[in-house]
Design an enzyme around this catalytic site. Structure first.
Site, PDB file in Angstrom:
ATOM      1  N   GLU A  47      38.582 -57.698   4.451  1.00 49.19           N
ATOM      2  CA  GLU A  47      38.682 -56.342   3.923  1.00 49.19           C
ATOM      3  C   GLU A  47      37.598 -55.496   4.572  1.00 49.19           C
ATOM      4  O   GLU A  47      36.409 -55.814   4.462  1.00 49.19           O
ATOM      5  CB  GLU A  47      38.505 -56.336   2.403  1.00 49.19           C
ATOM      6  CG  GLU A  47      39.646 -56.969   1.651  1.00 49.19           C
ATOM      7  CD  GLU A  47      39.408 -56.952   0.158  1.00 49.19           C
ATOM      8  OE1 GLU A  47      38.562 -56.147  -0.309  1.00 49.19           O
ATOM      9  OE2 GLU A  47      40.042 -57.740  -0.544  1.00 49.19           O
ATOM     10  N   ASP A  58      32.526 -49.266  -7.315  1.00 47.45           N
ATOM     11  CA  ASP A  58      31.592 -50.162  -6.641  1.00 47.45           C
ATOM     12  C   ASP A  58      30.221 -50.158  -7.296  1.00 47.45           C
ATOM     13  O   ASP A  58      29.731 -49.135  -7.774  1.00 47.45           O
ATOM     14  CB  ASP A  58      31.465 -49.765  -5.168  1.00 47.45           C
ATOM     15  CG  ASP A  58      32.757 -49.967  -4.413  1.00 47.45           C
ATOM     16  OD1 ASP A  58      33.370 -51.023  -4.605  1.00 47.45           O
ATOM     17  OD2 ASP A  58      33.161 -49.070  -3.649  1.00 47.45           O
TER      18      ASP A  58
END
Length: 258
Positions: A47, A58
């Protein structure tokens, strides 16, 4: 056949490992080297993070990586240029992971075309509403044989999970926790029950479990309950510290044995 579908169809009898890193961190020009190193060392899928100034899902590790990458001059166009330069050298699936805003600014059609031109097999867009996916993104992505990967969490209803399963292809990203990204020491009983509940649904798509995998215990829990595991924050931390993908992998593999 799309590389993601090929990966899962050819590896039903072993557990897969996918790693995330942020393009442009720790250095602007290091993206290609990280990708080639990970493939050489046996990682099954990568990724590649698109840095964004407001990465809401995040944790601090990946937020810091995105900040570094943006300061280094990384952009979506630079990522595509770097990936296109190594397209013929990379044989494992590459999945871009990024937020909707930069992709919309780039343009959905142009984005999907650039993905294919640069060897990208799939895209994860955490803040893409499913309705927009169906109406705006999926028709374009399908024309380019590009997989749009959807996330599910412990809070996702069974009805919605089955709806996602029926309307997507490639794999389902099974987030271990509804919290932000970040390494964890173990998965508690609630997470284990979540894994078992999704297992019992016998979904059509394979699943990869991510968020929080950093040691032998969390890796085993993920691999026991899905097609494989996705590691992000732990690898990003090690890569930022060592500046070397090989050295970061050595330390990661050591950590996954403990």
């Amino acid at each position: 056949m799309n590389k993601i579908n090929k990966l899962f169809s050819e590896n039903k009898d072993r557990k897969l490992l996918s790693l995330y890193f942020c393009a442009g961190c720790p250095t602007l020009e290091g993206t290609a080297d990280v990708i080639k190193t990970l493939e050489r060392r046996g990682i099954d899928m990568i990724e590649v993070g698109i840095p964004f100034s407001d990465p809401m899902a995040d944790g601090p590790v990946i937020q810091d990586a995105a900040t570094t990458a943006l300061k280094n001059g990384m952009s979506l166009q630079v990522i595509f240029n770097q990936l296109k330069a190594i397209k013929d050298e990379v044989h494992i699936p590459l999945v871009l992971m990024g937020y909707l805003n930069p992709i919309m600014q780039y343009g959905i059609e142009a984005f999907c075309r650039s993905c294919v031109d640069s060897g990208v097999s799939g895209v994860i867009i955490p803040d893409l509403p499913f309705k927009d996916y169906q109406e705006m993104v999926k028709p374009v992505a399908d024309r380019y044989d590009l997989r749009i990967i959807m996330l599910i969490t412990p809070e996702t209803s069974e009805e919605r999970i089955r709806f996602i399963d029926a309307n997507t292809d490639g794999f389902i990203y099974m987030v271990s926790s509804a919290a932000i990204t970040g390494a964890q020491r173990s998965f508690d009983d609630a997470k284990q029950e979540y894994f078992r509940r999704i297992n019992a649904m016998n979904l059509r798509n394979p699943r990869m479990i991510g968020f929080g995998i950093s040691n032998a215990q969390t890796l085993k829990a993920a691999q026991d309950n899905a097609a494989g595991a996705i590691i992000g924050s732990k690898f990003v931390t090690l890569l930022s510290e060592s500046k070397s993908a090989d050295e970061a992998l050595d330390k990661l593999f050591d950590a996954l044995k403990q």
